[in-house]
Design an enzyme around this catalytic site. Structure first.
Site, PDB file in Angstrom:
ATOM      1  N   HIS A  88      -5.654   8.181   6.441  1.00 41.11           N
ATOM      2  CA  HIS A  88      -5.181   6.925   6.926  1.00 41.11           C
ATOM      3  C   HIS A  88      -4.038   6.929   7.634  1.00 41.11           C
ATOM      4  CE1 HIS A  88      -8.701   4.981   5.320  1.00 41.11           C
ATOM      5  NE2 HIS A  88      -8.127   5.223   3.319  1.00 41.11           N
ATOM      6  N   GLY A 120      -2.732   2.923   4.148  1.00 41.21           N
ATOM      7  CA  GLY A 120      -3.663   2.979   2.884  1.00 41.21           C
ATOM      8  C   GLY A 120      -3.174   3.895   1.998  1.00 41.21           C
ATOM      9  N   ASP A 122       0.708  -1.024  -0.081  1.00 40.20           N
ATOM     10  CA  ASP A 122       0.073  -0.250  -0.100  1.00 40.20           C
ATOM     11  C   ASP A 122       1.017   1.365   0.094  1.00 40.20           C
ATOM     12  OD1 ASP A 122      -2.513  -1.463  -0.113  1.00 40.20           O
ATOM     13  OD2 ASP A 122      -3.572  -0.859   2.152  1.00 40.20           O
ATOM     14  N   ASP A 151     -15.249   9.934   1.807  1.00 42.74           N
ATOM     15  CA  ASP A 151     -14.172   8.911   1.314  1.00 42.74           C
ATOM     16  C   ASP A 151     -14.822   7.447   1.323  1.00 42.74           C
ATOM     17  OD1 ASP A 151     -10.573   8.804   0.392  1.00 42.74           O
ATOM     18  OD2 ASP A 151     -11.717   7.323   1.111  1.00 42.74           O
ATOM     19  N   ASP A 154     -14.143   8.462  -4.303  1.00 43.03           N
ATOM     20  CA  ASP A 154     -14.221   6.378  -4.986  1.00 43.03           C
ATOM     21  C   ASP A 154     -15.968   5.860  -4.331  1.00 43.03           C
ATOM     22  OD1 ASP A 154     -13.575   7.207  -2.036  1.00 43.03           O
ATOM     23  OD2 ASP A 154     -11.503   5.734  -1.869  1.00 43.03           O
ATOM     24  N   HIS A 173     -13.460   5.063   1.885  1.00 41.70           N
ATOM     25  CA  HIS A 173     -12.717   4.248   2.816  1.00 41.70           C
ATOM     26  C   HIS A 173     -13.209   4.976   4.417  1.00 41.70           C
ATOM     27  CE1 HIS A 173     -11.025   3.087  -0.290  1.00 41.70           C
ATOM     28  NE2 HIS A 173     -11.288   1.563  -0.534  1.00 41.70           N
ATOM     29  N   TYR A 194      -9.849   6.775  -7.806  1.00 42.77           N
ATOM     30  CA  TYR A 194      -8.719   5.680  -8.240  1.00 42.77           C
ATOM     31  C   TYR A 194      -9.251   5.383  -9.646  1.00 42.77           C
ATOM     32  CZ  TYR A 194      -7.490   5.736  -3.723  1.00 42.77           C
ATOM     33  OH  TYR A 194      -7.312   5.776  -2.035  1.00 42.77           O
TER      34      TYR A 194
END
Lengths: 215, 384
Positions: free
Chosen positions: B134, B142, B92, B170, B259, B172, B303
């Site tokens: 992150h 991340g 990552d 996000d 994302d 995540h 992404y």
């Protein structure tokens, strides 16, 4: 995993001649649900649950004069004999005892002395750790035929990507010819692994069974 | 005189580059900037060149030992095992030359944005090169090395006694930022993200509420995989308004990960451009209602860097600058410049077509489940 690794060594105990009132106070003070009853040598004589104590307590609708019942000895209501376990027993075994005997607390006894307790809650905590959900990770579920050699083949895909596996579980699928391998892997980007697994012909479960772009 | 909005940019942002095939690609920032310039919503006078963050500034959130580890990696002097203790050299967050400087530049961007708002030069600032939510106190994670969001909020709190509402859209969970302020009642965090059941990092449950005096100031909406626009917006809009009314922030900081879009390859969410139009509109509304207009926006994940990110981040700036989002055709100039480099067909319009969303088999159940989640979370926003 051995019981000694998860047992609680700070045991809350009472002697058999303690009163029900004392038991009630301990249950409230430590927010626990079981008290092991021991003699001076720490030999286990019985166990009392919060339900035993509550059953023995007068109804809250009665007036205070009837509360003398709480002065009775705890030995009059404790369960005995007690199912106990050994520090070198297996965690899997206590899970089975909890399920089979429908109880939620097991005193751990070694050389006839109480050395710890394990509760249902301790076991669930370990279970959470087993599933790996407490660590940063992505989840990938792979459906494989129930045959030898599947796990190493699938795991090698993860190894090829130098991605750390946080946890692995294997559980039965509704069709008994298959098993489900559940991996939690420490990466934000599981796509290369997912693509390799797809290319190798493995069936992935929700939500990775839907191909990009999610159509 | 205070200007309405500024756009942080330096080509040095592109130095934050792990490798050719790594999904986190800061060319997104350039693509967005050029899209906005072609659209004529971003003018030369809007651009603000950022400074670089100093080690001392990084250290207001990160441990010195970690910063030293990043520097060693940056200079090619780190041992593999030692580096991995700090989350460096993983798939990552691989090690790349000068990663310390490149990371300090991203942080410097967000700090410059904070300074411009605090000194009254600007009301609203965008640093889409930032948003690395992150990063942890002593660990890279991340795709994130230094957590510019956490550093900027710590910095802001040090310089001014303002209550900060951090909102993270996000896909995540914004775990690094949440953990940085988990015990701080002056920083309220709200993160809406795909449930951690499948997706990295796994945290962000509705039950994560903060600790000590910060208890009650962390909010999480872990929505189901394959959530689409209507359900996303119902939850997000309701939650944000309630939380803003409860917390009454002095400044809002948004992390605009892009994302959650159905084209994104790393997540299972199923939004379209509709959510990326509404998210900045709501941020502007909250900023104007509670914060005298003060709004700091950063980027984050995203992404599908060709079809999704430039439009999504473009709309953040469009709303900041003009008060509304752009509609209709994308500038031909931008499409023709970049189509050759893009492996996919670039979109023609700011909006997505109706055909972009896949058929979602369990949509009613997903919507129902998300609704229960919202009710669960909302009980924390009102005094009983």
């Amino acid at each position: 995993m051995l019981v000694e690794e998860l047992m609680n060594r700070n045991m809350i105990t009472l002697p058999p001649n303690a009163t029900i009132r004392e038991a009630l106070q301990l249950l409230e003070k430590y927010k626990i649900r079981h008290i092991t009853i021991v003699d001076e040598e720490m030999q286990v004589l019985g166990i009392v649950s919060d339900r035993d104590v509550r059953d023995a307590s007068p109804s809250i609708f009665l007036d205070a004069s009837d509360f003398s019942i709480l002065n009775k000895e705890i030995s009059t209501i404790m369960s005995s004999p007690v199912i106990t376990i050994h520090p070198m027993d297996f965690v899997e075994e206590i899970a089975y005892i909890f399920y089979d005997k429908e109880i939620a607390c097991l005193p751990v006894v070694s050389q006839n002395r109480l050395v710890g307790v394990v509760t249902e809650k301790d076991m669930l905590y370990k279970l959470i750790q087993l599933t790996g959900t407490h660590e940063q990770s992505s989840l990938i579920e792979v459906k494989v035929p129930d045959q030898p050699g599947q796990l190493p083949r699938v795991a090698s895909v993860f190894g090829n990507h130098n991605v750390n596996i946080v946890s692995v579980l294997l559980y039965p699928y509704k069709d008994p010819e298959y098993k489900v391998l559940v991996f939690r892997v420490k990466t934000l980007n599981p796509m290369p692994i997912i693509n390799d697994l797809r290319e190798a012909g493995y069936a992935l479960l929700w939500p990775n069974n839907i191909m990009e772009p999610k159509k | 005189m205070t200007k309405a909005a500024g756009f942080i940019y330096t080509p040095n942002f592109l130095d934050y580059h792990f490798s050719e095939d790594h999904p986190f690609n800061q060319q997104r920032v350039l693509l967005t900037k050029e899209l906005l310039e072609a659209q004529s919503t971003l003018m030369a006078e809007d651009l603000v060149t950022p400074r670089i963050a100093t080690d001392e500034e990084i250290a207001i959130f990160h441990d010195t030992a970690y910063i030293e580890a990043v520097k060693r990696a940056s200079n090619g002097n780190s041992k593999k095992e030692r580096a991995q203790e700090y989350g460096l050299g993983t798939e990552d967050t691989p090690i790349f030359p000068n990663m310390h400087q490149a990371s300090c530049q991203l942080v410097g961007g967000t700090l410059t944005a904070v300074e411009k708002i605090l000194n009254g030069e600007y009301k609203k600032m965008a640093n889409i090169g930032g948003g690395l939510h992150h990063g942890f106190q002593r660990k890279a994670s991340g795709f994130c090395i230094y957590n510019d969001c956490a550093i900027a909020i710590k910095y802001l709190r040090k310089k001014a006694d303002l209550k900060v509402l951090y909102v993270d859209t996000d896909a995540h969970h914004g775990d690094g930022v949440q953990s940085a302020f988990y015990d701080d009642p002056n920083v309220c965090t709200l993160s809406i993200h795909e449930t951690g059941r499948y997706l990295f990092p796994g945290t962000g449950n509705v039950s994560e509420r903060g600790i000590k005096s910060g208890h009650g100031y962390s909010f999480n909406l872990p929505i189901d995989a394959f959530t689409e626009d209507d359900s996303f917006l119902e939850l997000y809009e309701t939650a944000l308004r309630k939380i803003a009314a409860f917390f009454k922030p002095d400044i809002i900081m948004t992390q605009n990960g892009a994302d959650s879009h159905c084209l994104d390859p790393l997540t299972h969410l199923c939004g379209t451009m509709r959510i990326f139009e509404k998210i900045p509109l709501l941020a502007a509304e909250i900023a104007d209602t509670y914060c005298d207009g003060k709004w700091l926006a950063v980027g984050g994940g995203g992404y599908d860097m060709w079809r999704v990110v430039p439009r999504a981040w473009g709309q953040v700036w469009n709303v900041m600058k003009t008060g509304t989002y752009c509609k209709g055709a994308l500038p031909e100039k931008w499409i023709s410049k970049w189509q050759n480099e893009s492996p996919v067909l670039l979109p023609k319009n700011w909006e997505d077509g109706a055909d972009i969303q896949p058929n979602i088999p369990r949509r009613p159940e997903i919507t129902e489940k998300n609704k229960l989640l919202l009710e669960d979370m909302l009980k924390y926003t009102a005094i009983i």
